[in-house]
Structure formats: structure tokens, C-alpha cells
Design an enzyme around this catalytic site. Structure first.
Site, PDB file in Angstrom:
ATOM      1  CB  THR A  33      -0.888  -0.020   1.273  1.00  9.72           C
ATOM      2  OG1 THR A  33      -1.606  -1.250   1.308  1.00  9.72           O
ATOM      3  CG2 THR A  33      -1.860   1.132   1.345  1.00  9.72           C
TER       4      THR A  33
ATOM      5  N   GLY B  76      -0.900  -3.764   5.495  1.00 13.40           N
ATOM      6  CA  GLY B  76      -1.737  -4.890   5.859  1.00 13.40           C
ATOM      7  C   GLY B  76      -2.242  -4.813   7.285  1.00 13.40           C
TER       8      GLY B  76
END
Length: 571
Positions: free
Chosen positions: A380, A463
Site C-alpha cells: 500500500t 496490511g
């Protein structure tokens, strides 16, 4: 595991402080360890995981754009420059502070599963979990829709202007940064077998090396179509038709109809008060309220007295995480299919009941989620931007695992996310796979207000590390008195092994594993082991942090993650 030089240097710096009293102290100033100073600026600030993206955000604001314009421009560039973490094949969540209304606004830009794919199809294939790569975990990408929704409400510059820097870099090229090159090289052997990946994301079958120029003319073409035709050019035009044909030809289920039907939604952020600070997250299908549950539990302990890096600090943090994550696995899901009891999960009474389950002497080995009676009622990017008018944007965007599914439609220059891996293949579970459903989501932006005014826009990507990281940053700032950069540079813990909402793991029965970054005193490690924690060292699962704080003297303070390639800068 091999670490790139920048991460090895960071690990060595912490290792050198391991014998010092906690918190690890800078050898010159005696202050808590920091890799650099905080960044101060009188007008505007941007903090992203790539220096060029940070500069793009500043350029947009200097030319009259809002923080939302700047965030969109930087996010588009990050999809090109850091495809290991994000891109227009993924989803996006954001929290925006609007200085005109003095309110926070949340946007859930997560996409849904293909309507033609069913739970029965997975069962027919004999699958117990959704695979991490290929066509099966692909869901509708929500990022482009989120850009246009945010822009419609808060943008000032034309979208074509916002996308122009990314288009230019995609055509002319840019040098690949060190940490990104490291993770890119790890993804290539895994994803090259999927159609379109090798052709569009490698150089003769290998990842680009550090400093090597990278171009993506296909992505430039796609972004130009979006700039000229708006969101519908992506969801209803030739791009969507190419996507439809690609998945039909490669055993997939995502269709033109799935793309055309997509819409994200504005949502109200939710909060808890932690020692006078209102901490805001977005409600499920994301995991943000896990951070709020942890803070509610921890508020009952005097962490300041125990001190950063003490056995008590790390033990309590870990136990609170176990308790929150048990509920995360059981109760977080798409609100269109299941009503998560958010208010009850965040109530003081419930936090008090959960807090009583913690022993100061012994680590929990098993944790049960709340019962229905009690509640009756992972890769991300994170970035944040603040403009001269006081607008602040907390934005997170992801392709999920690694570089995503590996599915890269020809000529489009992006990879689809594999977010559907987060569904459970179990009938009756709140997060069970269903057609047209949003999966449980890990990416979460955060925001903090104090006395009704903006105080901090921040996030920690990574995560299941994200709620743990959010809480650690806030403890460092509020309980342990660190500054904004110190709070991010301080060593972190990552607890692994909690029951997983995606069904890939069995229920925790052994207490899980506590991974500690270098920099914690060895006497703390020994004491944690005496309490029953399984303690290990691990490279890299500690997330990526960016933050902007309102300077009480005017302007902003910025900080950037030293474990990444990023930069905080302002003007």
C-alpha cells in the site's frame, strides 16, 4: 531476507541503540532517536512515500490547487512510480478536513466482487481460500471513481491539470528509487506468468534497477483518456471494454457490467477519545475501528509511567491488539451485507470488559471475539497533504498483496488488485464471498482532532500492521512525548497470528508471534518471553508512515517514513 542498503542502514542504526535505555536516544541530542528533523512550513505540506510525488503535490498547491487536487496528482504519480504498492487497478480510502464547514468527510472507494462469480464456483474448484494472484481475487478498482468524487466536492483545478504530471513522467521516464526497486524485483518472478505483466512491468523480464529510468507509455495513454473523458472513460468507455475482453480471454469474471455499475460512497468517520484527543477512522468494510478498539482498551493503563520500550508497554499493546483483532475477524464486513455493531464495539463499557481479560503477568494464548449478546444493538501507499486554506487530506491507496493480482490488461499500463483474497469461503460468515460484495479491507487513513480542531493527519500502511501502527504512533506522541518524526522512527512491534478475517488462518491458539524491530532493550525482550510471548526478529513488516500536524504557531509540521523512499516537504 536481503534488504536494500537504505533499510540495512536503518536497521543498523537501531541495532546500535539496542543497549541504550528506552526510548533509544540520539547520540548527539539525547532525545528519542530520529533519522532526521521534523519539517516545518508556513503555508502547505505534503508527505508521501516518493520525493517526486511530494514535489508534485507542492507544485499543484503553489499553482492554486487544493489539498485534494494535490493528493490526486501525487496519488496518480505514485501509481506510476511505486507500482509495488498502488495504482489505478486498486482501491482508495480518504478522510478530508474541510476548513469551510469545519468537518471531516470520509470516502470509501472500495470495489465489489464480480457479479458472475459465486461461492459455489470456488467450491466447485475445491478451493478453501481465494488464491492471491491471477483472475480469481480481482475486484472492481475504486481509485479513479474516488478521485473524481473527491475532486467534485473539494477540487479547484481541472482534473486534466492534476493528472498531467503523472502523464509526463510516464512518457518521459523517471529514475526508480531504492526500496521500490527492491520490492519490484521480489514481485517479478511471482507475477510474470500472468498475461500482460511481463510485457508492461519488466525490462526484458527483469525489474528495473535502482536509479534506472522507467517509462510506462501505456499508463500515460490511460491517464490521458481519463483526463479527457472523466471517470466514465475508465468505467464505461474503451478502457472498460478492454478489461472485459481481457478477463474473458484469461479465465476471469470481471466484466464491463461490473465496471459500469461501480460507485464508491461518502461515509461518516467514527471516533473515540484517547486522553483528550479524538481519533478518527472509517467504519467497516475497513479495519480502522480495530485501532480505536485498541486505544479504548489501552486508555485504562498508565503507559506514560511504564515508559516507551518497557515490558509493560509492549505487553499491553500486544494484548490489546489480540483482543481487537478477534473482533476484527468476526465482526468486520461490507455494511451492505452485514451490520457491524460499531457503536457497541467502540463503547467504554465494552472496552472495560475486554480490558479485564488482560493479565500483566501472562500473555493471552487464545482470544474469543465478542458474542452477539455482548454486542446486541498486504502492500500500500499512504500519503497526506495540507494546503494554505487549512484543508487536510489523509489518503491511502493499494493494489493489496505485492504488486496486485498480476493481471495487467494489454495496453493499459496498470495491474489489477487482488483484494478479493480477503473474502472468506465459508457460508454464513459476515465476510463470506458473494457476488457484488466488497471484501474486508486492510487500508485505513486516520485523522486526529483536539477540541474540534484538526491536529494530525497520518497513516501507517502495511496490511494487518496498520491498526497496530496507528496505535503505536499515537502512544509515542501522546503518552511518550515524542515529536512527529521521532514517533515514526521509534522501533515498532508487529504481532502476527491473530485469527484472520479472510479465513486463511485458523483461530489463534498459541498467542501468535511478537516481532520486534531492533532498538528495544534486551531486558524488555527477556521479560516479554517470561510472560509467555513468542518473540522473533523480522525484516520489514513494520509499515510505512507519513504525517502532517498542525503547528500551533502557524503552518504545518511534516514527517516521513525513514523505512521507505519518501519525503515530507512544504513551502
Amino acid at each position: 531476507m536481503h534488504l536494500p542498503p537504505v533499510l540495512r542502514t536503518f536497521a543498523l542504526a537501531f541495532a546500535l541503540t539496542a543497549a541504550l535505555p528506552a526510548p533509544a536516544a540520539d547520540r548527539i541530542t539525547g532525545s528519542p532517536f530520529a533519522t532526521r528533523s521534523e519539517v516545518y512550513a508556513p503555508h502547505a505540506m505534503a508527505a508521501t512515500s516518493h520525493p517526486l510525488a511530494t514535489q508534485i503535490a507542492l507544485d499543484v498547491m503553489k499553482s492554486g490547487g487544493s489539498a485534494v487536487d494535490a493528493a490526486i496528482a501525487a496519488n496518480a504519480a505514485l501509481g506510476l512510480m511505486e507500482p509495488t504498492g498502488n495504482g489505478i487497478g486498486g482501491d482508495l480510502f480518504a478522510i478530508v478536513w474541510d476548513p469551510k464547514t469545519k468537518k471531516l468527510y470520509g470516502y470509501n472507494g472500495s470495489g465489489r466482487s464480480p457479479k458472475s462469480l459465486t461461492l459455489a464456483e470456488f467450491q466447485r474448484r475445491g478451493l478453501k481460500d481465494i488464491p492471491p494472484h491471477g483472475p480469481l481475487p480481482v475486484t472492481v478498482p475504486g481509485t479513479v471513481d474516488a478521485w473524481f468524487a473527491l475532486h467534485e466536492r473539494f477540487g479547484r483545478k481541472p482534473m486534466a491539470d492534476n493528472l498531467a504530471p503523472a502523464i509526463r513522467y510516464a512518457r518521459e521516464g523517471h529514475p526508480v528509487h531504492e526500496t521500490i526497486a527492491h520490492y519490484w524485483a521480489r514481485s517479478v518472478p511471482v507475477l510474470s506468468k500472468w498475461p500482460g505483466f511481463r510485457e508492461q512491468f519488466t525490462i526484458d523480464g527483469r525489474a528495473p534497477r535502482t536509479g534506472e529510468m522507467w517509462k510506462n507509455p501505456n499508463l500515460a495513454d490511460t491517464l490521458e483518456k481519463i483526463a479527457q473523458g472523466g471517470r466514465d472513460a475508465f468505467y464505461k468507455g474503451d478502457i472498460a471494454r478492454t478489461i472485459d475482453a481481457y478477463f474473458k480471454a484469461n479465465g476471469g469474471f470481471l466484466s464491463y457490467e461490473d465496471m459500469a455499475a461501480h460507485r464508491g460512497e461518502w461515509v461518516a468517520p467514527v471516533s473515540v477519545n484517547y486522553r483528550g484527543y479524538d481519533v478518527w477512522e472509517l467504519p467497516p468494510n475497513g479495519q480502522g475501528i480495530a485501532a480505536l478498539q485498541m486505544l479504548n482498551i489501552l486508555e485504562g493503563f498508565d503507559l506514560k509511567r511504564y515508559g516507551f520500550g518497557s515490558p509493560e508497554h509492549l505487553h499491553l499493546l500486544t494484548e490489546a491488539k489480540k483482543l481487537a483483532f478477534a473482533d476484527r475477524a468476526r465482526w468486520y464486513a461490507d455494511p451492505d451485507f452485514f451490520r457491524t455493531p460499531v457503536a457497541k464495539l467502540l463503547s467504554d463499557d465494552y472496552a472495560a470488559r475486554r480490558r479485564k481479560l488482560i493479565s500483566m503477568e501472562r500473555a493471552l494464548r487464545e482470544v474469543q471475539p465478542a458474542t452477539p449478546e455482548e454486542l446486541d444493538e498486504g502492500d500500500t501507499i499512504y500519503m497526506t497533504v495540507a494546503d494554505p486554506d487549512g484543508m487536510m487530506v489523509s489518503l491511502i491507496q493499494s493494489n493489496y498483496r505485492g504488486m496486485g493480482s498480476g493481471m495487467a490488461p494489454p495496453g493499459l499500463g496498470f495491474i489489477f488488485q487482488d483484494r478479493g483474497e480477503q473474502f472468506v469461503l465459508k457460508e454464513g460468515h459476515p465476510n463470506a464471498f458473494a457476488p457484488g460484495k466488497r471484501p474486508f479491507h486492510t487500508i485505513i487513513p486516520a485523522f486526529v482532532t483536539k477540541d474540534g480542531k484538526p491536529w494530525l493527519s497520518f497513516g501507517v500502511m502495511g496490511g494487518a500492521m496498520q491498526p497496530q501502527g496507528h496505535v503505536q504512533i499515537l502512544l509515542n506522541l501522546i503518552d511518550f512525548g515524542m515529536n512527529l518524526q521521532e514517533a515514526g522512527d521509534a522501533p515498532r512491534l508487529h504481532h502476527d497470528g491473530s485469527t484472520d478475517p479472510a479465513g486463511q488462518a485458523v483461530a489463534m491458539s498459541d498467542g501468535g508471534v511478537l516481532e520486534l524491530e531492533s532498538g528495544f532493550p534486551y531486558q524488555t525482550v527477556r521479560e516479554l518471553m517470561r510472560k509467555g510471548h513468542t518473540v522473533k526478529f523480522a525484516d520489514g513488516p513494520y509499515g510505512g508512515y507519513q504525517a502532517i500536524m498542525v503547528n500551533p504557531h502557524g503552518g504545518y509540521i511534516g514527517a516521513s517514513e525513514s523505512r521507505k523512499d519518501g519525503q515530507a516537504a512544504g513551502y
